[in-house]
Design an enzyme around this catalytic site. Structure first.
Site, PDB file in Angstrom:
ATOM      1  N   ARG A  44       0.682  -1.130  -0.063  1.00 26.98           N
ATOM      2  CA  ARG A  44       0.166   0.445   0.033  1.00 26.98           C
ATOM      3  C   ARG A  44       1.373   1.558  -0.391  1.00 26.98           C
ATOM      4  O   ARG A  44       0.759   2.446  -0.058  1.00 26.98           O
ATOM      5  CB  ARG A  44      -0.766  -0.066   1.340  1.00 26.98           C
ATOM      6  N   ASP A  54      -3.304  19.543 -15.203  1.00 28.87           N
ATOM      7  CA  ASP A  54      -3.670  18.021 -15.682  1.00 28.87           C
ATOM      8  C   ASP A  54      -3.386  18.150 -16.806  1.00 28.87           C
ATOM      9  O   ASP A  54      -3.426  18.732 -17.790  1.00 28.87           O
ATOM     10  CB  ASP A  54      -5.057  18.301 -15.265  1.00 28.87           C
ATOM     11  N   LYS A  63      -4.809   6.917 -20.084  1.00 25.76           N
ATOM     12  CA  LYS A  63      -4.956   7.352 -21.012  1.00 25.76           C
ATOM     13  C   LYS A  63      -3.884   7.480 -21.977  1.00 25.76           C
ATOM     14  O   LYS A  63      -3.612   5.750 -22.643  1.00 25.76           O
ATOM     15  CB  LYS A  63      -5.222   9.336 -21.285  1.00 25.76           C
ATOM     16  N   TYR A  74     -12.067  18.430 -16.294  1.00 21.93           N
ATOM     17  CA  TYR A  74     -12.402  16.774 -16.458  1.00 21.93           C
ATOM     18  C   TYR A  74     -13.678  16.832 -16.263  1.00 21.93           C
ATOM     19  O   TYR A  74     -13.663  17.478 -14.534  1.00 21.93           O
ATOM     20  CB  TYR A  74     -11.070  16.197 -16.304  1.00 21.93           C
TER      21      TYR A  74
HETATM   22  C1  LIG Z   1      -9.671  10.829 -17.646  1.00 17.17           C
HETATM   23  C2  LIG Z   1      -9.332  11.694 -17.383  1.00 17.17           C
HETATM   24  C3  LIG Z   1      -9.153  11.765 -16.006  1.00 17.17           C
HETATM   25  C4  LIG Z   1      -9.405  10.590 -14.763  1.00 17.17           C
HETATM   26  O1  LIG Z   1      -8.815   9.911 -15.184  1.00 17.17           O
HETATM   27  P1  LIG Z   1      -9.037   8.468 -14.584  1.00 17.17           P
HETATM   28  O2  LIG Z   1      -8.157   7.296 -15.089  1.00 17.17           O
HETATM   29  O3  LIG Z   1     -10.544   7.683 -15.568  1.00 17.17           O
HETATM   30  O4  LIG Z   1      -9.680   7.824 -13.264  1.00 17.17           O
HETATM   31  C5  LIG Z   1      -8.863  13.243 -15.205  1.00 17.17           C
HETATM   32  N1  LIG Z   1      -8.375  14.247 -16.078  1.00 17.17           N
HETATM   33  C6  LIG Z   1      -8.505  14.238 -17.971  1.00 17.17           C
HETATM   34  C7  LIG Z   1      -8.042  15.006 -18.359  1.00 17.17           C
HETATM   35  C8  LIG Z   1      -8.997  13.132 -18.278  1.00 17.17           C
HETATM   36  O5  LIG Z   1      -9.353  12.961 -19.522  1.00 17.17           O
END
Ligand SMILES: *Cc1c(COP(=O)(O)O)cnc(C)c1O
Length: 397
Positions: A63, A188, A213, A116
């Site tokens: 963890r 982000d 992604k 997001y």
């Molecule tokens: C998909 C996404 C998230 C969230 O990520 P997860 O892995 O689905 O929890 C956050 N920010 C952006 C820009 C995203 O495309």
């Protein structure tokens, strides 16, 4: 969280292949092992204490840290030019751990309206319940954001390019405003990836990714990561080791494997997305195309300053609205109609079932997200085939 064999002057394509792995290799294996062990044994109590108290390197419990996960963190950290990184079970885990670790009741956070969908839910639904005041500004109104930051804020949270309308935020300008106000600036970087953009080099304190992604790149594992200043990352890591939102070793392995081809994939996706965006601009069924690489994009100049490539995601609006979207999407043969993006295969969908599924139509309208929009994440296929596929599907509009 650190890497012994750091050499500063390697390019991103090389780092994506080599960085971060050395410390986790065992028995001469050339690839990072998937270490599925809940805990790590120390017959010698002094050695155990040294590892437990951080006096010497060593894992205690998965963890907290795990060799496979540590290799993933080191690879992303090197690509973002960061001093520290901590990983999470998903992108949303990275974002919520970051915000909940840094914010306290009475604090103010400033962000943009186009974040997001899940992040937006944190701003509108969860953070206010803990007494955090949230101010969301027009994403492209830098002056407005600067004024909101100057009024006092603990965290300035940016995202660029944004999901799903690909707006671009001026990171250097707003990071400077954040620094003047004593705020922690978080960006982000999921859409851009470290191949196209490095927010830390532009002045941000922390960069977060949904590794689900582009970093993983194969739509087969969930993960998230935050990189940046070691004190800040340490605070976020400490919260995560207690709340337990850690990355699974199998997912970490898939991310590491995916990231080896990150630079190749992104180069291809940058080029294909630009070609397809330009082609879409000439299509009669399409009323608008959103892609930072287009000359017609309102923040194209900012994008050119802070990005090396414009990314693999674009979106476009159909003249016929949501009814047209429902006719066109089933006509695509070379796109998964799914809620993810950043994969090697092309993925398409409307905001109502993808990025902003958590929002009501009224909330989407308030955020300026048209219902007639299709988000199109370009894969690594030959762009000629993708254009032919789009042309066929658009006949149904
Ligand atoms: C998909 C996404 C998230 C969230 O990520 P997860 O892995 O689905 O929890 C956050 N920010 C952006 C820009 C995203 O495309």
């Amino acid at each position: 969280m650190t890497d012994k064999n750091e050499t500063a002057d390697l390019s991103a394509a090389t780092l994506a292949v080599w960085a971060g792995e050395e410390d986790s290799l065992v028995e001469g294996a050339t690839q990072v092992p998937i270490v599925y062990s809940a805990a790590y044994g120390y017959p010698d109590v002094d050695a155990w204490l040294d590892a437990a108290l951080g006096r010497k390197p060593g894992h205690i419990y998965s963890r907290n840290t795990n060799p496979t996960v540590a290799a993933f963190e080191a690879k992303v950290r090197r690509l973002e030019g960061a001093a520290a990184a901590a990983s999470f079970a998903s992108g949303m885990a990275a974002i919520s751990n970051t915000l909940f670790a840094l914010l306290s009741p009475g604090d103010r956070i400033v962000s943009v309206k186009d974040s997001y969908g899940g992040t937006n839910k944190l701003f509108l639904e969860f953070l206010p319940r803990f007494g955090v005041r949230v101010e969301l500004c027009d994403t492209t109104d830098s002056e407005r954001i600067e004024a909101a930051v100057a009024a006092g804020c603990r965290v300035l949270y940016l995202e660029t390019p944004t999901n799903p309308t690909l707006k671009v935020v001026d990171i250097a300008r707003l990071a400077a405003a954040g620094r003047r106000a004593g705020a922690v600036v978080v960006t982000d970087n999921t859409f851009a990836t470290p191949i196209n953009q490095n927010p830390l080099a532009l002045g941000a304190d922390l960069v977060v990714h949904s590794a689900t992604k582009f970093l993983g790149g194969h739509a087969d594992a969930l993960g998230g990561v935050v990189c940046g200043d070691p004190d800040l990352v340490g605070r976020i890591y400490h919260f995560r080791e207690i709340n337990g939102a850690c990355l699974d070793p199998m997912a970490a392995f898939l991310m590491i494997r995916g990231m080896k081809t990150l630079a190749l994939r992104i180069e291809r996706q940058n080029a294909s997305a630009l070609t397809i965006a330009r082609w879409l601009e000439g299509q009669p069924a399409v009323s608008a195309v959103f892609y930072p690489g287009l000359d017609s994009h309102p923040q194209h100049e900012i994008a050119r300053r802070q990005m090396r490539g414009f990314g693999g995601v674009l979106s476009f609006m159909l003249k016929g609205g949501f009814e047209s979207v429902k006719r066109v999407l089933p006509g695509l043969r070379l796109a998964r109609r799914a809620a993810n993006l950043g994969s090697i295969e092309t993925v398409a969908g409307p905001p109502a079932t993808t990025s902003h599924v958590e929002c009501t139509p009224a909330e989407r309208a308030a955020m300026g997200i048209p219902e007639g929009l299709i988000r199109y994440s370009v894969g690594i296929e030959n762009p000629k085939d993708l254009i032919a596929d789009l042309a066929r599907a658009l006949e149904r509009a």
